[in-house]
Design an enzyme around this catalytic site. Structure first.
Site, mmCIF file in Angstrom:
data_model
loop_
_atom_site.group_PDB
_atom_site.id
_atom_site.type_symbol
_atom_site.label_atom_id
_atom_site.label_comp_id
_atom_site.label_asym_id
_atom_site.label_seq_id
_atom_site.Cartn_x
_atom_site.Cartn_y
_atom_site.Cartn_z
ATOM 1 N N LYS A 114 11.916 9.688 10.315
ATOM 2 C CA LYS A 114 12.098 8.825 11.467
ATOM 3 C C LYS A 114 13.436 9.021 12.224
ATOM 4 C CE LYS A 114 9.033 4.742 10.848
ATOM 5 N NZ LYS A 114 8.820 3.305 10.643
ATOM 6 N N LYS A 198 -0.230 10.952 9.171
ATOM 7 C CA LYS A 198 -0.679 9.452 9.150
ATOM 8 C C LYS A 198 -0.816 8.994 10.245
ATOM 9 C CE LYS A 198 3.177 6.314 8.597
ATOM 10 N NZ LYS A 198 3.234 4.913 8.234
ATOM 11 N N LYS A 201 1.651 3.725 14.548
ATOM 12 C CA LYS A 201 1.657 2.705 15.794
ATOM 13 C C LYS A 201 2.609 3.655 16.682
ATOM 14 C CE LYS A 201 2.420 -1.439 13.093
ATOM 15 N NZ LYS A 201 3.829 -1.507 12.387
HETATM 16 N N1 AQP Z 1 -1.765 5.467 8.154
HETATM 17 C C1 AQP Z 1 -1.797 4.523 7.151
HETATM 18 N N2 AQP Z 1 -2.452 4.317 6.170
HETATM 19 C C2 AQP Z 1 -2.410 3.572 5.182
HETATM 20 N N3 AQP Z 1 -1.528 2.763 5.168
HETATM 21 C C3 AQP Z 1 -1.015 2.465 6.075
HETATM 22 N N4 AQP Z 1 0.249 1.753 6.425
HETATM 23 C C4 AQP Z 1 0.853 2.073 7.752
HETATM 24 N N5 AQP Z 1 0.190 3.112 8.054
HETATM 25 C C5 AQP Z 1 -0.778 3.323 7.120
HETATM 26 C C6 AQP Z 1 0.653 0.558 5.814
HETATM 27 O O1 AQP Z 1 0.597 -0.681 6.507
HETATM 28 C C7 AQP Z 1 1.549 -1.493 6.319
HETATM 29 C C8 AQP Z 1 2.262 -1.868 7.368
HETATM 30 O O2 AQP Z 1 3.070 -0.858 7.771
HETATM 31 P P1 AQP Z 1 4.213 -1.103 8.966
HETATM 32 O O3 AQP Z 1 3.620 -1.025 10.239
HETATM 33 O O4 AQP Z 1 5.215 -2.037 8.385
HETATM 34 O O5 AQP Z 1 4.888 0.229 8.847
HETATM 35 P P2 AQP Z 1 4.801 1.687 9.111
HETATM 36 O O6 AQP Z 1 3.775 2.353 7.796
HETATM 37 O O7 AQP Z 1 5.784 2.428 9.558
HETATM 38 O O8 AQP Z 1 3.546 1.774 9.912
HETATM 39 P P3 AQP Z 1 3.430 2.821 11.288
HETATM 40 O O9 AQP Z 1 1.949 2.764 11.946
HETATM 41 O O10 AQP Z 1 3.511 4.202 10.712
HETATM 42 O O11 AQP Z 1 4.422 2.212 12.219
HETATM 43 P P4 AQP Z 1 5.474 3.106 12.913
HETATM 44 O O12 AQP Z 1 4.981 4.175 13.783
HETATM 45 O O13 AQP Z 1 6.137 1.965 13.891
HETATM 46 O O14 AQP Z 1 6.315 3.661 11.998
HETATM 47 C C9 AQP Z 1 2.293 -0.778 5.078
HETATM 48 O O15 AQP Z 1 1.944 -1.134 3.672
HETATM 49 C C10 AQP Z 1 2.152 0.572 5.360
HETATM 50 O O16 AQP Z 1 2.188 1.253 3.987
#
Ligand code: AQP
Length: 334
Positions: A114, A198, A201
């Site tokens: 990040k 992965k 968002k």
């Molecule tokens: N691609 C994924 N596959 C499986 N699980 C996922 N999670 C996120 N992306 C995937 C799980 O969703 C929960 C909440 O995640 P989060 O939104 O708090 O944070 P993150 O993991 O950082 O999600 P993003 O979408 O990747 O957000 P950004 O882009 O903002 O960093 C967690 O349990 C996570 O494991």
């Protein structure tokens, strides 16, 4: 004494929740709610480790709350609240900042991903984010944490922090060592544009993900355009594993249709990807669109959503204060 099973998990209010959040976290939240006490948190303090437009943040907190409710999480069974409204999270995070080691944080790959090349410009909050996550979990003495595979390393750090606190303050077993609950079949939903990344968002292209609020037309278009493979669907797992985008599509289909990957391969071997895409789009439309419609409906009633968060915060705060009182004593704070 063995701790009663208590589930805690959080989701960052950083915009559109997607199929990865749904399959990696939310569906699991719902299943766990049926068997034990659960605390589900909109982790707004985590979100601000990267700058958030204040107006959008407020809306995203409400929308994440609406997404919890729309997937079936019941505020009468589970505690739903936003992290910043229970100040114990920040207080315990500070105490745990003093327990956690710099060497441990330096190993966190999510910070490296990040922060990118210019680490000096990343916020201090982003660096110590995993300590706050440990505080979120340990504040309630949670025993189980449903997360996607991307959070496994942070969970391991929470376990190390719990162990070190128990050792440093001579209170074996005080903090339970939290167990990750990572979905077995699909622990990481990958981007529809790149099977090695992965679904996320923050990925620029909206075509890389299925958002919970996408309408049927969007879903059909995105699945149609999703990367697959030029050759027909193989008949064995070994070959499929060498084709990450194809693997991702079949994995999602297998999970959502509750059919084993082997069975999907048996049925689909030799066919074109357009065949599986059609089936996948249909099943996604029937499962995701009702969730999106419910989110949109709930978002029209801000008062209701604020009331859910307020009630949840009150319940969470009582549990947090009970534990914090003992934690302060253990550390020697008056
Ligand atoms: N691609 C994924 N596959 C499986 N699980 C996922 N999670 C996120 N992306 C995937 C799980 O969703 C929960 C909440 O995640 P989060 O939104 O708090 O944070 P993150 O993991 O950082 O999600 P993003 O979408 O990747 O957000 P950004 O882009 O903002 O960093 C967690 O349990 C996570 O494991």
């Amino acid at each position: 004494m063995k701790n009663k099973k208590l589930v805690f998990s959080g989701v960052q209010p950083t915009g559109n929740l997607h199929l990865g959040n749904y399959l990696g976290a939310l569906k699991n939240f719902l299943a766990l709610q049926k068997e034990t006490d659960c605390i589900y948190c909109v982790v707004d303090l985590h979100a601000i480790t990267i700058f958030q437009n204040p107006k959008e943040l407020k809306n995203n907190i409400l929308e994440t709350t609406a997404s919890f409710l729309a997937t079936g999480i019941d505020p009468n069974k589970s505690i739903i609240f936003n992290q910043s409204s229970v100040s114990g999270h920040a207080e315990l995070a500070w105490i745990l900042n003093c327990v956690s080691r710099i060497g441990w944080l330096n190993r966190m790959t999510q910070f490296k991903d990040k922060a990118g090349k210019d680490k000096e410009k990343a916020s201090v909050g982003l660096y110590i984010y995993p300590n706050l996550m440990a505080a979120d979990i340990l504040l309630y003495k949670s025993t189980h944490v449903p997360v996607g595979a991307d959070q496994k390393q942070h969970l391991e750090l929470s376990r190390d922090i719990a162990q070190k606190f128990n050792n440093d303050f001579n209170c074996a077993g005080f903090f339970p060592i939290p167990e990750p609950l990572i979905p077995k079949n699909i622990s990481r939903v990958m981007s529809l544009r790149d099977g090695l990344k992965k679904m996320s968002k923050s990925e620029e292209s909206d075509y890389s993900r299925i958002n919970l609020k996408d309408n049927a037309e969007d879903i059909i278009k995105k699945i149609k355009k999703a990367k697959s493979d030029s050759e027909p669907i193989p008949d064995n797992l070994k070959m499929l594993e060498q084709k990450p985008e194809a693997m991702n599509l079949l994995n999602i289909y297998s999970e959502i249709s509750k059919t084993s990957l082997e069975k999907v391969l048996n049925e689909m071997a030799g066919k074109e990807y357009s065949d599986i895409k059609k089936k996948l789009a249909d099943i996604l439309v029937s499962e995701i669109c009702p969730v999106g419609k419910e989110i949109n409906k709930l978002m029209k009633d801000e008062t209701y959503l604020l009331q859910i968060l307020k009630k949840g915060s009150e319940k969470a705060n009582i549990k947090a204060e009970e534990n914090l009182k003992i934690i302060r004593e253990k550390v020697g704070l008056i």
